[in-house]
Design an enzyme around this catalytic site. Sequence first.
Site, PDB file in Angstrom:
ATOM      1  N   GLU A 114       0.761  -1.208   0.395  1.00  0.00           N
ATOM      2  CA  GLU A 114      -0.116  -0.043   0.000  1.00  0.00           C
ATOM      3  C   GLU A 114       1.092   1.248  -0.246  1.00  0.00           C
ATOM      4  O   GLU A 114       2.020   1.427   0.495  1.00  0.00           O
ATOM      5  CB  GLU A 114      -1.586   0.068   0.964  1.00  0.00           C
ATOM      6  CG  GLU A 114      -1.964  -1.116   1.610  1.00  0.00           C
ATOM      7  CD  GLU A 114      -2.910  -0.577   3.163  1.00  0.00           C
ATOM      8  OE1 GLU A 114      -1.512  -0.066   3.573  1.00  0.00           O
ATOM      9  OE2 GLU A 114      -3.119  -2.177   3.174  1.00  0.00           O
ATOM     10  N   LYS A 116       2.694   5.204   1.423  1.00  0.00           N
ATOM     11  CA  LYS A 116       2.672   5.067   2.879  1.00  0.00           C
ATOM     12  C   LYS A 116       2.306   6.044   3.114  1.00  0.00           C
ATOM     13  O   LYS A 116       2.953   7.423   2.375  1.00  0.00           O
ATOM     14  CB  LYS A 116       4.325   4.818   3.072  1.00  0.00           C
ATOM     15  CG  LYS A 116       4.982   4.984   4.281  1.00  0.00           C
ATOM     16  CD  LYS A 116       6.217   4.820   4.755  1.00  0.00           C
ATOM     17  CE  LYS A 116       7.039   5.439   6.472  1.00  0.00           C
ATOM     18  NZ  LYS A 116       6.350   6.142   6.402  1.00  0.00           N
ATOM     19  N   ASP A 118       1.418  10.270   3.772  1.00  0.00           N
ATOM     20  CA  ASP A 118       2.193  11.536   4.661  1.00  0.00           C
ATOM     21  C   ASP A 118       1.593  12.044   5.397  1.00  0.00           C
ATOM     22  O   ASP A 118       1.256  13.097   5.284  1.00  0.00           O
ATOM     23  CB  ASP A 118       3.502  11.604   3.833  1.00  0.00           C
ATOM     24  CG  ASP A 118       5.046  11.758   5.028  1.00  0.00           C
ATOM     25  OD1 ASP A 118       4.772  11.755   5.903  1.00  0.00           O
ATOM     26  OD2 ASP A 118       6.191  13.112   4.058  1.00  0.00           O
ATOM     27  N   TYR A 225      -6.015   2.015   7.322  1.00  0.00           N
ATOM     28  CA  TYR A 225      -5.270   0.640   6.493  1.00  0.00           C
ATOM     29  C   TYR A 225      -5.036   0.012   7.443  1.00  0.00           C
ATOM     30  O   TYR A 225      -4.471  -1.012   7.384  1.00  0.00           O
ATOM     31  CB  TYR A 225      -3.765   1.498   6.090  1.00  0.00           C
ATOM     32  CG  TYR A 225      -2.967   2.297   6.930  1.00  0.00           C
ATOM     33  CD1 TYR A 225      -2.300   1.899   8.330  1.00  0.00           C
ATOM     34  CD2 TYR A 225      -2.937   3.818   6.562  1.00  0.00           C
ATOM     35  CE1 TYR A 225      -2.279   2.725   9.020  1.00  0.00           C
ATOM     36  CE2 TYR A 225      -1.940   4.897   7.371  1.00  0.00           C
ATOM     37  CZ  TYR A 225      -1.783   4.471   8.786  1.00  0.00           C
ATOM     38  OH  TYR A 225      -1.420   5.204   9.469  1.00  0.00           O
ATOM     39  N   LYS A 310      11.450   3.267   1.531  1.00  0.00           N
ATOM     40  CA  LYS A 310      11.158   4.511   1.859  1.00  0.00           C
ATOM     41  C   LYS A 310      11.173   5.630  -0.311  1.00  0.00           C
ATOM     42  O   LYS A 310      12.425   4.887  -0.170  1.00  0.00           O
ATOM     43  CB  LYS A 310      11.541   5.376   3.117  1.00  0.00           C
ATOM     44  CG  LYS A 310      11.515   5.609   3.804  1.00  0.00           C
ATOM     45  CD  LYS A 310      10.173   6.652   4.105  1.00  0.00           C
ATOM     46  CE  LYS A 310      10.802   7.711   4.932  1.00  0.00           C
ATOM     47  NZ  LYS A 310      10.225   8.412   5.674  1.00  0.00           N
ATOM     48  N   CYS A 404      22.101  46.605   2.841  1.00  0.00           N
ATOM     49  CA  CYS A 404      20.753  46.298   1.977  1.00  0.00           C
ATOM     50  C   CYS A 404      20.083  46.390   0.410  1.00  0.00           C
ATOM     51  O   CYS A 404      20.338  48.160   0.597  1.00  0.00           O
ATOM     52  CB  CYS A 404      19.474  47.420   3.698  1.00  0.00           C
ATOM     53  SG  CYS A 404      17.279  46.787   2.981  1.00  0.00           S
ATOM     54  N   CYS A 407      16.864  49.339   0.600  1.00  0.00           N
ATOM     55  CA  CYS A 407      17.146  51.066   1.570  1.00  0.00           C
ATOM     56  C   CYS A 407      18.612  51.219   0.940  1.00  0.00           C
ATOM     57  O   CYS A 407      18.948  52.978   1.531  1.00  0.00           O
ATOM     58  CB  CYS A 407      16.708  51.335   3.139  1.00  0.00           C
ATOM     59  SG  CYS A 407      17.345  50.584   4.087  1.00  0.00           S
ATOM     60  N   CYS A 422      19.079  44.255   8.180  1.00  0.00           N
ATOM     61  CA  CYS A 422      18.859  45.792   7.329  1.00  0.00           C
ATOM     62  C   CYS A 422      19.228  46.146   9.008  1.00  0.00           C
ATOM     63  O   CYS A 422      18.371  46.111   9.965  1.00  0.00           O
ATOM     64  CB  CYS A 422      17.921  45.244   6.374  1.00  0.00           C
ATOM     65  SG  CYS A 422      17.555  47.456   6.527  1.00  0.00           S
ATOM     66  N   CYS A 427      13.536  50.379   7.660  1.00  0.00           N
ATOM     67  CA  CYS A 427      13.494  50.457   6.127  1.00  0.00           C
ATOM     68  C   CYS A 427      12.196  49.845   5.244  1.00  0.00           C
ATOM     69  O   CYS A 427      11.905  49.190   6.059  1.00  0.00           O
ATOM     70  CB  CYS A 427      14.632  48.760   6.132  1.00  0.00           C
ATOM     71  SG  CYS A 427      14.464  48.109   4.716  1.00  0.00           S
TER      72      CYS A 427
HETATM   73  S1  IVH Z   1       0.384  -0.228   8.656  1.00  0.00           S
HETATM   74  C1  IVH Z   1       3.121  -0.802  12.670  1.00  0.00           C
HETATM   75  N1  IVH Z   1      -0.425   0.709   6.107  1.00  0.00           N
HETATM   76  O1  IVH Z   1       3.549   4.736   8.250  1.00  0.00           O
HETATM   77  C2  IVH Z   1       1.665  -0.354  12.252  1.00  0.00           C
HETATM   78  N2  IVH Z   1       1.314   2.411   8.034  1.00  0.00           N
HETATM   79  O2  IVH Z   1       6.558   4.878   9.750  1.00  0.00           O
HETATM   80  C3  IVH Z   1       1.255  -0.744  11.139  1.00  0.00           C
HETATM   81  N3  IVH Z   1       1.791   4.877   8.025  1.00  0.00           N
HETATM   82  O3  IVH Z   1       2.795   6.089  11.959  1.00  0.00           O
HETATM   83  C4  IVH Z   1       0.400   0.236  10.385  1.00  0.00           C
HETATM   84  N4  IVH Z   1       1.372   4.673   5.705  1.00  0.00           N
HETATM   85  O4  IVH Z   1       0.705   5.217  10.619  1.00  0.00           O
HETATM   86  C5  IVH Z   1       0.212   0.958   7.143  1.00  0.00           C
HETATM   87  N5  IVH Z   1      -0.750   2.475   4.246  1.00  0.00           N
HETATM   88  C6  IVH Z   1      -0.311   2.320   5.574  1.00  0.00           C
HETATM   89  C7  IVH Z   1       0.838   3.246   5.975  1.00  0.00           C
HETATM   90  C8  IVH Z   1       1.149   2.761   7.347  1.00  0.00           C
HETATM   91  C9  IVH Z   1       1.494   5.514   6.530  1.00  0.00           C
HETATM   92  C10 IVH Z   1       2.048   5.208   8.582  1.00  0.00           C
HETATM   93  C11 IVH Z   1       1.679   4.424  10.350  1.00  0.00           C
HETATM   94  C12 IVH Z   1       3.465   4.394  10.824  1.00  0.00           C
HETATM   95  C13 IVH Z   1       3.849   5.401  10.203  1.00  0.00           C
HETATM   96  C14 IVH Z   1       5.192   4.210   9.933  1.00  0.00           C
END
Ligand code: IVH
Length: 725
Positions: A114, A116, A118, A225, A310, A404, A407, A422, A427
């Site tokens: 899935e 990740k 942010d 998730y 990542k 500056c 001015c 400055c 200014c």
């Molecule tokens: S599964 C261990 N699925 O990323 C917990 N986590 O660095 C299982 N996160 O804070 C979580 N997208 O909350 C899962 N598709 C995803 C995610 C996800 C982002 C977060 C998670 C955790 C952080 C880990």
Amino acid sequence: MSELLDVKERIESLRAQLRRHDRLYYVENAPEITDQNYDRLMAELIELENQFPELKSPDSPTQRVGNELAGEFKTVSHEVPMLSIGNTYSYADMREYDERMKKELGLKVSYSAELKYDGLAVSLTYTDGKFTLGATRGDGEKGDDITANLRTIKAIPLFLENAPKGTFHVRGEVLLPLKELERLNKERELNGETLFANARNAAAGSLKQHDPAVTASRKLTFVAYASACFPAWDDLELLTAYKKLGLPAASPCKICKNIEEAIAFCEEWKEKRFTLPFATDGIVIKINSFALREKLGATAKSPRWAIAYKFPAESAETKLLSVSLQVGRTGAITPVANLEPVHLAGTKVSRATLHNFDEIERLDIRVGDTVLVEKAGEIIPDIVGVLKDKRDGSEQKIEVPNKCPVCGSDVYRDPEMAAITCSNVSCPAVLKRVIAHFASRNAMDIMGLGPAVIDELVDKMIVSDYGDLYAIKGANWLAFSKIGDKSAANLDHALNLSKKRPYDRLLFAIGIPGVGSATARTLAKRFPTIEKLEKATLEELTAVEGIGEINAKGIMSFFANARNIEALEKLRSAGVCLEYREEEDVPKILDGKIFVITGAIPGVSRLEAASTILKYGGTVSESVSKQTSFLITEDVSARSSKIDKALELGTKIISWKELAEMCGFEPPEPEPERQGSLFDDLTGNKEEELAARKMRNAAEKNARSENKNENTGKETQGDLFSDLF
Ligand code: IVH
């Protein structure tokens, strides 16, 4: 009794319809009705719940924005800890992880992969289908109870029909869409507040608000998730069940037969992720079967059954064309790189901050250099290196300025910071920004005092600080090239109104270093007059929650500067409010009434107008419908579909002044004095104008039906409060 039963039935039907439409919009991405029709259902429900308060319910879709939190967030323990995931940056690591898994489990494993997300990880507790508790991850064991803020997120259902009995926890991420981040940052820039570096910080900041109304104003969303205590065998079953229940489930979720398929998924999304409306920073790869997860268990920090790949920071090579110098509100001079435009992480980049002159020296960057720009989840790209072997000798060193750029005054280096600053407190560049901040919407909200007027005020040396603004009166404004009769009257009026802004807004407006709106509110309560704040000692200041030593020193140095004291004196003699006034309790005279606002109300921001209505017990809606009790407008002759609709439905149209009379509050804005032609078109005969307009509309309607023009029926999209901000 039977009427009550009918109403009850209608209320339940409206709630079910609204829940269904929320789900179609947030979960299925397939809305069936326009926002306007959605608002209509909502308005009807609000009206009925107000008429029959005994039928109100906390999980009704109307009950999203609650009261402000007085103290700290409550700490709550997670029934099942919220762990983090081990990170990797290479496919080799992923293959090695797969080998380990196969060895440990003694069989081939399938993975779910899935995005990740942010944002900010949260846990939502549902008991018998009701959303009862929402918490941050915190240290994994204990987090903050942010239920009131999470309730404002429309993607989070307050009630799940057909949910399994008992309690389970939905784990997921609260996200701030990138578009919304852009909007927020623009607003923050205008208010002189520090910008959010990325969507994650912005989401976290939005959820840590004490006032749920603030959270509600940011268009946060949610994606689920994972779970705790939910009956499912694997990710596919879990996410399908979530979707069925009306929870926005992570998507895509790819079931991978082996690690190579998971790697292919990572490759696929490395670029594609930039087309998503929110930020992602990698791919989470999980053992799909929950039984195997159980077997693998977890280390102290993270489960053994998941690994996060990542994405590498996106980087690109480009040429440094020139360096511009920007003078900020504090006088700090920031070097900004002008780059040959280059495509990076989904956007075209042509500028990057160089932070300060130490950074230029450290990297030994020269104009004409080929540089490496990188974006790692942050919005502003960074120059991370120079490709020195690409130099041909024509590159130019970047000189540290000793004057500056605006001015021409000498500059100095702040010993505690890397910034070159400055030395001229007046200014023009600094002064223009200081005044723009003072006049901005969340500060003194001086409507009409825009950049062109400020430029002229400063360039012609009419003002040397914000205190001087109040010395310009009435027709004197006409001396400015950009100002006509009407704007002169409005500016005069707006300045008068600004004198009554609450003290905390004033504290924010005067530009004390490090004091944003929230700190200003705290300071206003603790030091209820400006003299008290001026005299506050370091100990007293640092004793205030949220104020550290740097903040405290910034406040003290502000008051130690004679020029600031002089500007404050001018504000005092002009009659600007410099003390805290406790909000009185008011009668809920507007209870059950639904208001729609259209057009500007001079001297009252949309936010202020809405909160005044809410304060007196009324509700604010975005569109005019049969349920609307009043449409508020100052200008009945303006082109507005809301006015047209109100006329069609016979909705009462009133001005802000009439509302003030209704509630019994002093209209905060005295009508501008009549001064011959200067103020002439500010008022008119409302009744006559309305009658004329009604006739005009009827005539236009006839003409339209004669022309048999096709009406697409498409209505403006936008959320309930989009008009308010
Ligand atoms: S599964 C261990 N699925 O990323 C917990 N986590 O660095 C299982 N996160 O804070 C979580 N997208 O909350 C899962 N598709 C995803 C995610 C996800 C982002 C977060 C998670 C955790 C952080 C880990």
